[in-house]
Design an enzyme around this catalytic site. Structure first.
Site, PDB file in Angstrom:
ATOM      1  N   ARG A  81       0.614  -1.390   0.034  1.00 39.74           N
ATOM      2  CA  ARG A  81       0.042  -0.080  -0.007  1.00 39.74           C
ATOM      3  C   ARG A  81       0.823   1.102   0.056  1.00 39.74           C
ATOM      4  O   ARG A  81       0.597   2.295  -0.949  1.00 39.74           O
ATOM      5  CB  ARG A  81      -0.903   0.148   1.442  1.00 39.74           C
ATOM      6  N   THR A  82       1.863   1.301   1.045  1.00 44.51           N
ATOM      7  CA  THR A  82       2.394   2.589   1.104  1.00 44.51           C
ATOM      8  C   THR A  82       3.053   2.790  -0.246  1.00 44.51           C
ATOM      9  O   THR A  82       2.959   4.314  -0.883  1.00 44.51           O
ATOM     10  CB  THR A  82       3.541   2.641   2.199  1.00 44.51           C
ATOM     11  N   LYS A 127      25.547  -3.563  -2.009  1.00 47.59           N
ATOM     12  CA  LYS A 127      26.884  -3.340  -2.186  1.00 47.59           C
ATOM     13  C   LYS A 127      27.698  -2.635  -1.189  1.00 47.59           C
ATOM     14  O   LYS A 127      29.013  -2.363  -0.867  1.00 47.59           O
ATOM     15  CB  LYS A 127      27.486  -2.714  -3.643  1.00 47.59           C
ATOM     16  N   ARG A 155      11.420   4.171   2.486  1.00 46.46           N
ATOM     17  CA  ARG A 155      11.052   3.189   3.830  1.00 46.46           C
ATOM     18  C   ARG A 155      12.422   2.463   4.437  1.00 46.46           C
ATOM     19  O   ARG A 155      13.019   1.934   3.269  1.00 46.46           O
ATOM     20  CB  ARG A 155      10.073   2.130   3.698  1.00 46.46           C
ATOM     21  N   HIS A 206       5.467   6.034  11.206  1.00 46.18           N
ATOM     22  CA  HIS A 206       5.166   5.902   9.871  1.00 46.18           C
ATOM     23  C   HIS A 206       3.812   7.059   9.680  1.00 46.18           C
ATOM     24  O   HIS A 206       2.871   6.989   9.562  1.00 46.18           O
ATOM     25  CB  HIS A 206       4.301   4.455   9.826  1.00 46.18           C
TER      26      HIS A 206
END
Ligand code: NCD
Length: 307
Positions: free
Chosen positions: A51-52, A80, A101, A129
């Site tokens: 969703r986000t 890396k 995120r 959030h």
């Protein structure tokens, strides 16, 4: 450069303004369909999301802009060994705004110090959030018509559930709030949230393990998933995962206008038999999240002088 890392980065007046913008977008989507023409959102997702990430991307497309990014750390140079700071310095050369995120608490804050475009925290570990909270606020506003004098029950994994931490922070600024914190002993709200938010603001709260007992007083019930990915061992997760399952039987004790919210994904916490109950609002939250992300990106891009 203004970034949104914590929901408290937005004042109550600004939250009102975002809600007004979102409602205007809902009423007149055509007026907004070209406002971000030629602009680019980068979605940097070092952790899974449905969703986000997709709602950020849909939001930018609906504003007439474009999207670039990655949806797992393994496909970026993080694999890396590149630092978050170097990654966002790089992406600042390509995009006008970044949604990020990350599994590490504080990573978006570090990113915001290195970036030359606004950073939006799309979830940092078990911490915050803020844009889920924007979705939650628009949902509460549209369903209840006010943020005042509400008794809100939050249930499930209150320790690692970042959406709950941001929601408590946001709601703590409205009058007449009462919080009911429903969780197993091991998954209680972290003490910093209790001390720095609820005790500091003088918010009455109750802590309990008993969902059924708490139900009759609630105006909002906010269910959450046990956050498997934050556990140190699988045994504890398996023991705690089904601590609370909301069923039609349990809903009988609830007010007729109580709303049921959940940031999703749901695992087992809400029986699918609840989905047809008019009090179930979790899929409305999904849609509201897109509108609030549109409103937020518009605001930040305007403030940054990019639109
Ligand atoms: C939440 C999250 O990522 O914190 N999901 C979401 O963004 N809607 C909740 C969760 O994963 O349980």
């Amino acid at each position: 450069m203004r970034s949104i890392i914590d929901i408290l980065d937005l004042s109550v007046e600004e939250l009102d303004e975002l809600i007004q913008t979102a409602q205007d977008i809902i009423a007149h989507p055509d007026r907004y369909s070209e406002v971000c023409h030629g602009k680019k959102l980068a979605t940097l997702f070092f952790e899974p999301s449905t969703r986000t990430r997709l709602s950020f991307e849909a939001a930018m497309y609906e504003l007439g802009g474009n999207v670039l990014g990655f949806s797992e750390a393994q496909s970026s140079s993080a694999a890396k060994g590149e630092s978050v700071a170097d990654t966002v310095k790089t992406v600042s050369c390509y995009a006008d705004i970044i949604a990020m995120r990350h599994p590490k608490e504080g990573a978006p804050l570090v990113a915001s110090r290195a970036a030359s475009v606004p950073i939006i925290n799309a979830g940092d570990g078990g911490h915050n959030h803020p844009t889920q909270t924007l979705a939650d606020l628009l949902t509460i506003y549209r369903e209840k018509g006010t943020f005042e004098n509400l008794t809100i029950g939050v249930c499930g994994d209150l320790k690692f559930g970042r959406t709950v931490h941001s929601l408590i922070n946001a709601m703590s600024r409205y009058k007449g709030l009462k919080m009911v914190l429903i969780s197993p002993e091991e998954l209680k709200v972290p003490s910093y949230v209790k001390k720095d938010v609820m005790k500091k603001q003088g918010i009455p709260y109750e802590q309990t393990t008993d969902l059924e007992g708490a139900m009759p007083q609630l105006d909002v019930l906010y269910m959450t998933r046990v956050q498997r990915e934050r556990f140190f061992n699988e045994e504890d997760y398996l023991r705690l995962k089904d601590s609370y399952i909301l069923t039609p039987e349990k809903m009988k004790n609830a007010k007729s206008d109580m709303i049921v919210m959940h940031p999703l994904p749901r695992v087992n916490e809400i029986s699918v038999a609840i989905d047809d109950d008019p009090r179930a609002c979790y899929f409305k939250q999904v849609l509201n999240g897109k509108y609030m992300r549109m409103a937020l990106m518009l605001k930040l891009l305007k403030e940054a002088g990019r639109i």
